[in-house]
Design a protein around this motif. Sequence first.
Motif, mmCIF file in Angstrom:
data_model
loop_
_atom_site.group_PDB
_atom_site.id
_atom_site.type_symbol
_atom_site.label_atom_id
_atom_site.label_comp_id
_atom_site.label_asym_id
_atom_site.label_seq_id
_atom_site.Cartn_x
_atom_site.Cartn_y
_atom_site.Cartn_z
ATOM 1 N N CYS A 428 41.142 35.393 35.030
ATOM 2 C CA CYS A 428 40.025 35.251 34.102
ATOM 3 C C CYS A 428 38.956 36.310 34.350
ATOM 4 O O CYS A 428 38.021 36.449 33.555
ATOM 5 N N HIS A 429 39.080 37.009 35.411
ATOM 6 C CA HIS A 429 38.223 38.157 35.699
ATOM 7 C C HIS A 429 39.083 39.197 36.413
ATOM 8 O O HIS A 429 40.166 38.875 36.914
ATOM 9 N N PRO A 430 38.710 40.453 36.427
ATOM 10 C CA PRO A 430 37.488 41.034 35.867
ATOM 11 C C PRO A 430 37.514 41.057 34.338
ATOM 12 O O PRO A 430 38.555 40.823 33.719
ATOM 13 N N ASP A 431 36.381 41.376 33.745
ATOM 14 C CA ASP A 431 36.322 41.520 32.290
ATOM 15 C C ASP A 431 37.221 42.659 31.827
ATOM 16 O O ASP A 431 37.801 42.595 30.742
ATOM 17 N N PHE A 432 37.334 43.682 32.673
ATOM 18 C CA PHE A 432 38.201 44.815 32.335
ATOM 19 C C PHE A 432 38.567 45.556 33.607
ATOM 20 O O PHE A 432 37.816 45.545 34.571
ATOM 21 N N SER A 439 40.653 42.297 24.618
ATOM 22 C CA SER A 439 40.716 43.540 25.395
ATOM 23 C C SER A 439 41.210 44.687 24.526
ATOM 24 O O SER A 439 42.034 44.486 23.630
ATOM 25 N N PRO A 440 40.736 45.903 24.753
ATOM 26 C CA PRO A 440 41.319 47.049 24.047
ATOM 27 C C PRO A 440 42.821 47.119 24.290
ATOM 28 O O PRO A 440 43.285 46.866 25.416
ATOM 29 N N PRO A 441 43.613 47.431 23.270
ATOM 30 C CA PRO A 441 45.081 47.390 23.401
ATOM 31 C C PRO A 441 45.633 48.179 24.577
ATOM 32 O O PRO A 441 46.586 47.724 25.231
ATOM 33 N N VAL A 442 45.065 49.341 24.883
ATOM 34 C CA VAL A 442 45.658 50.168 25.942
ATOM 35 C C VAL A 442 45.485 49.556 27.324
ATOM 36 O O VAL A 442 46.148 49.987 28.272
ATOM 37 N N TRP A 482 37.362 31.326 30.863
ATOM 38 C CA TRP A 482 38.701 31.815 30.539
ATOM 39 C C TRP A 482 38.649 32.380 29.124
ATOM 40 O O TRP A 482 38.382 31.648 28.176
ATOM 41 N N LYS A 483 38.904 33.631 28.986
ATOM 42 C CA LYS A 483 38.890 34.252 27.659
ATOM 43 C C LYS A 483 40.247 34.038 26.981
ATOM 44 O O LYS A 483 41.281 33.945 27.644
ATOM 45 N N ALA A 484 40.236 33.962 25.671
ATOM 46 C CA ALA A 484 41.479 33.756 24.923
ATOM 47 C C ALA A 484 42.485 34.845 25.280
ATOM 48 O O ALA A 484 42.153 36.034 25.295
ATOM 49 N N GLY A 485 43.701 34.433 25.577
ATOM 50 C CA GLY A 485 44.736 35.350 26.027
ATOM 51 C C GLY A 485 44.924 35.330 27.526
ATOM 52 O O GLY A 485 45.937 35.825 28.038
ATOM 53 N N SER A 543 36.207 52.325 44.252
ATOM 54 C CA SER A 543 35.065 51.414 44.272
ATOM 55 C C SER A 543 34.315 51.381 42.949
ATOM 56 O O SER A 543 33.517 50.464 42.703
ATOM 57 N N GLU A 544 34.561 52.347 42.086
ATOM 58 C CA GLU A 544 33.908 52.345 40.778
ATOM 59 C C GLU A 544 34.373 51.185 39.913
ATOM 60 O O GLU A 544 33.724 50.848 38.912
ATOM 61 N N PHE A 545 35.494 50.549 40.277
ATOM 62 C CA PHE A 545 35.960 49.370 39.562
ATOM 63 C C PHE A 545 35.242 48.099 40.014
ATOM 64 O O PHE A 545 35.412 47.049 39.396
ATOM 65 N N CYS A 546 34.472 48.156 41.089
ATOM 66 C CA CYS A 546 33.723 46.986 41.546
ATOM 67 C C CYS A 546 32.610 46.669 40.553
ATOM 68 O O CYS A 546 31.983 47.586 39.998
ATOM 69 N N PRO A 547 32.341 45.399 40.314
ATOM 70 C CA PRO A 547 31.267 45.040 39.378
ATOM 71 C C PRO A 547 29.922 45.652 39.751
ATOM 72 O O PRO A 547 29.126 45.984 38.862
ATOM 73 N N GLU A 548 29.695 45.816 41.053
ATOM 74 C CA GLU A 548 28.417 46.368 41.496
ATOM 75 C C GLU A 548 28.196 47.803 41.020
ATOM 76 O O GLU A 548 27.062 48.263 40.919
ATOM 77 N N ALA A 549 29.291 48.505 40.736
ATOM 78 C CA ALA A 549 29.166 49.894 40.265
ATOM 79 C C ALA A 549 28.635 49.964 38.838
ATOM 80 O O ALA A 549 28.127 51.009 38.417
ATOM 81 N N LYS A 550 28.776 48.873 38.099
ATOM 82 C CA LYS A 550 28.242 48.764 36.735
ATOM 83 C C LYS A 550 28.742 49.887 35.825
ATOM 84 O O LYS A 550 28.003 50.444 35.022
#
Length: 571
Positions: A428-432, A439-442, A482-485, A543-550
Amino acid sequence: MHFGLATMFHKYVKGSLTWEEVRQVTATKRLDLACCRRDSVAFQVLMAADEAFLLTTSTDPLFWKGGPLTIVRLEIDTDAPVRTEVRLIGLIEDDDGCLKSDVLLEQSTVFVERRHLQQVWVECETTDASQPGVYSGMVRIYARTLFEDERLLGECPFSLTIKDYLLPEPSQYRFYLDLWQHNSNIARKYDVRLWSDEHFAILDRYLHSLAQLGQKAVSVVVSEIPWSGQHSHRDPEPADLFEYSMVRVTRRGDGQFVYDFSAMDRYVALAERYGIAEEIELFGLLNIWQDPEAGYGSVIADHPDGVRIRYYDSGSGTFRFMRRREDFDAYVRALQAHFIEKGWIDRVRVLADEPKEFAVFKERVSALRQVAPCFRYKIAIAQTAFLHHNLSEIHDYVPILQCVAAEYEQLLERKPQIPGKLLYYVCCHPDFPNTFIGSPPVECRLIPWLAEKWKLDGFLRWNYTVWPERPLEKLSYRAPVWKAGDMNFVYPGATGKPLLSLRYKWLQRGIRDYELMQLLKESGQSDQVERALNRVFLFQDASEFCPEAKKRRAELYSLNPADYDRLILEL
């Protein structure tokens, strides 16, 4: 009528386009496509009209029940040595209430409202015998009303280049895919008895769909409701998400327990028939999800975990639950002995799904190892703290994406010492990046690319068929957590077969990209793989994928399908 071609990654949101925008998205009249041998390539046909019409992909006779209405027929013709599949694309309601394209329908006819876009999925599948070369194809659109002769409305040509690279059979894919199976939910949706012949006939079709992705693991549940129904009792509108044991346990009149492993064995053998034979993952022995305040606690008082083993007591004619530690230990020993006897023990992994406290987890593993020392363990890790401890008992590590991002260098250093696989997962996370309806198809395609970039072995996700009550009518459940899908890659089809989704197909494309990368590296073309990865990925550090990196997703990776397609087109 407007019609045109689009890539396989086109997504439509009903009502989101003006009539002028519909004209623009249908403006492409030709596509140039490419794929390998034992591969496939897909595209979409987009259609809309100023008046409602009936669209069919079949040659069967057809009239509209409401009277005179334009009947539009779509036909695909190609000289390529391929098997062509044509599917209407259906809409699924997202959490925001918008209808978005996702499900590939079994039906061959659909009523299309005026000024709404209808997508059609076209996929050309090659075999190992398909000869490399450049081939041509044509999409033809015909129309008629009542007893009129069909008239040709228009044509859209496409070319297909088959490259001289042979992908392996899905059972031989190097990408390690682990999508958990929730088979009790399948029985519920089709209203069949658990582990009946009817149930297994349906499971056969679902395993076939998993095998086409290169699935490696078969999910076996050996105790009752190990996830406690995903705690659905906490929801305002709970869904039945309980998963039940495959093992039937009976206590005879003399007090001895006997175990019926036949359903489990049958399922493992069925998976093997489709090449899903690398791993047998056991759920229900370790890290049971509990909610004691709601009644979902432990029933074995002197065992450190919340395992629930149901049995039939032949003396009293009632069903009961094991409450003595020695009975549970005997059950675990019997499981181990059965797997040894079947020659499967090296493939067995006892799963721990997101343990929270390390000391408690160690105690639980120790309790199992004392009675079944041959078992190996696999852990889905949601907390970076678990990566800082010595987990010598663990054979396979599966940290969530954020943990990989936060501890990437440490994981890479530790990887040579990991006896099994190092995968990653999202839920259910991360958002992306993720695989939600919104979510974008790719991003589905990106999943295997990221494993290649980070030198991981593959990917795990908890969902394949964790449907809520009426998934085709209301997929959204427990939003926005939980997002749809989040709960599925396929839908329950009326004929006992899964309805695949666009997200399934996009993930499959990414897995095949991964397999092509392995072929290229083995043939001395690692530079080409590296160029493709550098074209798609824009981040400098994990680390750029961490939420803290925004970071925004567009700062981390390309959202343009063409950047991914070049991997094949430039061969």
